[in-house]
Each structure stands twice: as structure tokens, then as C-alpha cells.
Motif scaffolding. Structure first.
Motif, mmCIF file in Angstrom:
data_model
loop_
_atom_site.group_PDB
_atom_site.id
_atom_site.type_symbol
_atom_site.label_atom_id
_atom_site.label_comp_id
_atom_site.label_asym_id
_atom_site.label_seq_id
_atom_site.Cartn_x
_atom_site.Cartn_y
_atom_site.Cartn_z
ATOM 1 N N SER A 92 0.848 -1.191 0.000
ATOM 2 C CA SER A 92 0.000 0.000 0.000
ATOM 3 C C SER A 92 0.881 1.237 0.000
ATOM 4 C CB SER A 92 -0.915 0.014 1.234
ATOM 5 O OG SER A 92 -1.568 1.263 1.361
ATOM 6 N N ASP A 93 0.525 2.209 -0.834
ATOM 7 C CA ASP A 93 1.265 3.473 -0.886
ATOM 8 C C ASP A 93 1.088 4.296 0.391
ATOM 9 O OD1 ASP A 93 2.138 2.816 -3.380
ATOM 10 O OD2 ASP A 93 0.687 4.050 -4.460
ATOM 11 N N THR A 94 0.172 3.888 1.255
ATOM 12 C CA THR A 94 -0.041 4.591 2.519
ATOM 13 C C THR A 94 1.250 4.722 3.318
ATOM 14 O OG1 THR A 94 -2.293 3.734 2.647
ATOM 15 C CG2 THR A 94 -1.332 4.547 4.698
ATOM 16 N N PHE A 95 2.123 3.737 3.176
ATOM 17 C CA PHE A 95 3.335 3.705 3.989
ATOM 18 C C PHE A 95 4.520 4.423 3.337
ATOM 19 C CE2 PHE A 95 0.737 0.041 5.193
ATOM 20 C CZ PHE A 95 0.579 0.313 6.547
ATOM 21 N N ASN A 96 4.298 5.060 2.207
ATOM 22 C CA ASN A 96 5.326 5.940 1.623
ATOM 23 C C ASN A 96 5.248 7.286 2.343
ATOM 24 O OD1 ASN A 96 6.463 4.204 -0.241
ATOM 25 N ND2 ASN A 96 4.942 4.671 -1.812
ATOM 26 N N THR A 97 5.546 7.238 3.610
ATOM 27 C CA THR A 97 5.359 8.374 4.504
ATOM 28 C C THR A 97 6.706 8.928 4.968
ATOM 29 O OG1 THR A 97 3.325 7.332 5.303
ATOM 30 C CG2 THR A 97 4.271 9.081 6.667
ATOM 31 N N PRO A 98 6.881 10.240 4.934
ATOM 32 C CA PRO A 98 8.137 10.822 5.414
ATOM 33 C C PRO A 98 8.472 10.378 6.839
ATOM 34 C CG PRO A 98 6.828 12.482 4.287
ATOM 35 C CD PRO A 98 5.963 11.275 4.414
ATOM 36 N N ALA A 99 9.727 10.019 7.044
ATOM 37 C CA ALA A 99 10.289 9.676 8.363
ATOM 38 C C ALA A 99 9.931 8.281 8.853
ATOM 39 C CB ALA A 99 9.914 10.704 9.421
ATOM 40 N N LEU A 100 9.030 7.568 8.196
ATOM 41 C CA LEU A 100 8.675 6.229 8.670
ATOM 42 C C LEU A 100 9.881 5.298 8.659
ATOM 43 C CD1 LEU A 100 6.739 4.067 9.638
ATOM 44 C CD2 LEU A 100 5.994 3.731 7.267
ATOM 45 N N ASN A 101 10.724 5.418 7.641
ATOM 46 C CA ASN A 101 11.874 4.521 7.581
ATOM 47 C C ASN A 101 12.831 4.747 8.755
ATOM 48 O OD1 ASN A 101 12.764 2.499 5.279
ATOM 49 N ND2 ASN A 101 14.625 3.297 6.231
ATOM 50 N N HIS A 102 12.939 5.993 9.221
ATOM 51 C CA HIS A 102 13.779 6.272 10.385
ATOM 52 C C HIS A 102 13.234 5.572 11.636
ATOM 53 C CE1 HIS A 102 16.540 9.121 8.591
ATOM 54 N NE2 HIS A 102 15.526 9.709 7.991
#
Length: 257
Positions: free
Chosen positions: A138-148
């Protein structure tokens, strides 16, 4: 069979993993020296608890966890940060006694480094680095800072899994990638100059944060917060002309026409 069980067993694993994930990753790692689909591990040893996909390429090992998940509607609508963080923790780290992607990766990396994957053809001493990757659908998780946030939790998971300091030297930080990015750019992710580990290294260097003496991250630019998908899209288009692969066109054409 309940509605949720049907989604998890039939839709999630049947399409997202067994069809879409394996097809795309097999394209990316077409010339890989070793590939292993999670369904094959489960068929051989249902109690092993293997990851969804492993592949060795370019002297490195790539380990994937695939998650076809969603955030509850009420959490997204209210956008209360503590609740959202807790929801993400349940989706990506642990929900009760159920390990999720970040912890599953850490525990399977431990198995790899202890030689428990040798029976499947993966010998730990052969690889320079191990790249842990979470694939979302889901593109929902292409969220700024989530990977950090996931990198922080992955460090915690490695401690929980019992990885030693020496073993950690072989690991790259975890990266979240959506299936659309893998699908659209699959041809370029298998080429030497723009292969997956090359792009992951560039992304991690680009978004790396420095911390002050109090452990507070120093943010130079919001660009350090971008998701992998945005970085790859910009980087690949800046270094070459990007074209849709023939395989993707031939696959999609009969569906939309």
C-alpha cells in the motif's frame, strides 16, 4: 472461514506474496546465484518460520518480509501521533505474541548467521553484507520519516533477537519499499550500476541523520525524511531515461483493455 482469515490466507498470501511478490523479485534477481521463496520453506518445514524471500546477488544477501497491511481508519482520521505510532508498532514490530516484519527480519538474520539456512543453500560466510527489506503493498506507507522509525525499531529487534556486536557489522539498516516501486523499476534494480544494494546504500546515506550529545536528531532538510520510493524515482530519472519494461506492459495490457 472468517472474513479476516480469508483475507490473510487467501488474498494476502495467495496474491500479494505467492503471485505478485515472487514474480517481481524473481525478475529483479533473475541472475541471482541463489533464491528462496518463503512458500518453499514453509512446505519443507512448517515450523521453521522463514522469511518471505531471500536472494544472494552482487556478493550480498537480501532478506525480505512482505506485509499487505493497512492502518485502521479511525487512527488515520484522528491523526493523533501517539496512537499512530502505537498502531505502526503493532503492524511492524509485534502484536501481542505475534512477531511482525522488523522482528521477523532480525530473528531470521540470526538464523542465517548461525547457519540454519545452509540446508536451503545460504552459507553465512559468503556474503559481504545483509540487506533487510520490508515490502508493503500500500502506498499509505510511503510516509516521510517512517523509515527512520523502522531503523530505530530494527536496532531494538536485533538486540531482542540476540545478535552480537560482531554480527551487526554485516547488517545494513532496514529499508521499507512498496511493491509498486519494485514492480515499475524492476529492470533497473537488477542492473549493475543501479542495482538494489547500490540504491539502498545511496538512500541510506542521503537520509542519514546525525545526533547531538543528547541523542536528538539534527535535521538539515526535509529531504532526509523522504521514503525510498521518492528517492529512487528521482535518482533513476536523473541518471538515465526510464522506460516501462516490456514485461510490465504485456502483463497490464490485457487487464486494462
Amino acid at each position: 472461514m472468517s472474513r479476516s482469515t480469508f483475507r490473510n490466507k487467501i488474498y494476502t498470501s495467495g496474491f500479494s506474496e505467492n503471485t505478485l511478490l515472487y514474480t517481481v523479485l524473481n525478475k529483479i534477481f533473475e541472475v541471482s546465484t541463489a533464491r528462496l521463496e518463503g512458500s518453499k520453506v514453509e512446505a519443507e518445514d512448517p515450523h521453521f518460520g522463514g522469511s518471505d524471500y531471500l536472494s544472494s546477488a552482487f556478493g550480498h544477501l537480501f532478506i525480505f518480509e512482505s506485509k499487505d497491511i493497512l492502518i485502521r481508519k479511525e487512527v488515520k482520521e484522528q491523526l493523533i501521533v501517539p496512537e499512530l505510532r502505537n498502531e505502526l508498532r503493532l503492524k511492524f514490530y509485534k502484536d501481542g505474541n505475534s512477531d511482525k516484519a522488523v522482528l521477523q527480519l532480525a530473528k531470521n538474520i540470526k538464523k542465517i548467521l548461525e547457519g540454519k539456512y545452509e540446508r536451503f543453500g545460504f552459507v553465512p560466510g559468503k556474503y559481504h553484507m545483509i540487506y533487510p527489506i520490508i515490502v508493503v503493498h500500500s502506498d499509505t506507507f510511503n510516509t516521510p520519516a517512517l523509515n527512520h522509525l523502522l531503523i530505530k525499531w530494527f536496532k531494538e529487534a536485533c538486540t531482542e533477537a540476540g545478535l552480537t556486536k560482531e554480527q551487526l557489522y554485516k547488517l545494513r539498516p532496514v529499508v521499507l519499499i512498496d511493491i509498486t516501486t519494485l514492480t515499475y523499476f524492476h529492470e533497473y534494480l537488477s542492473k549493475k550500476a543501479t542495482n538494489l544494494n547500490n540504491l539502498i546504500d545511496r538512500y541510506l546515506n542521503y537520509t542519514k541523520l546525525k545526533y547531538d550529545d543528547g541523542g536528538i536528531p539534527r535535521l538539515k532538510s526535509m529531504e532526509q525524511m523522504i521514503p525510498f520510493s521518492a528517492f529512487v524515482n528521482h535518482y533513476l530519472r536523473s541518471v538515465r531515461r526510464v522506460r516501462t519494461s516490456r514485461w510490465l506492459i504485456e502483463t497490464i495490457h490485457p487487464v486494462i483493455l
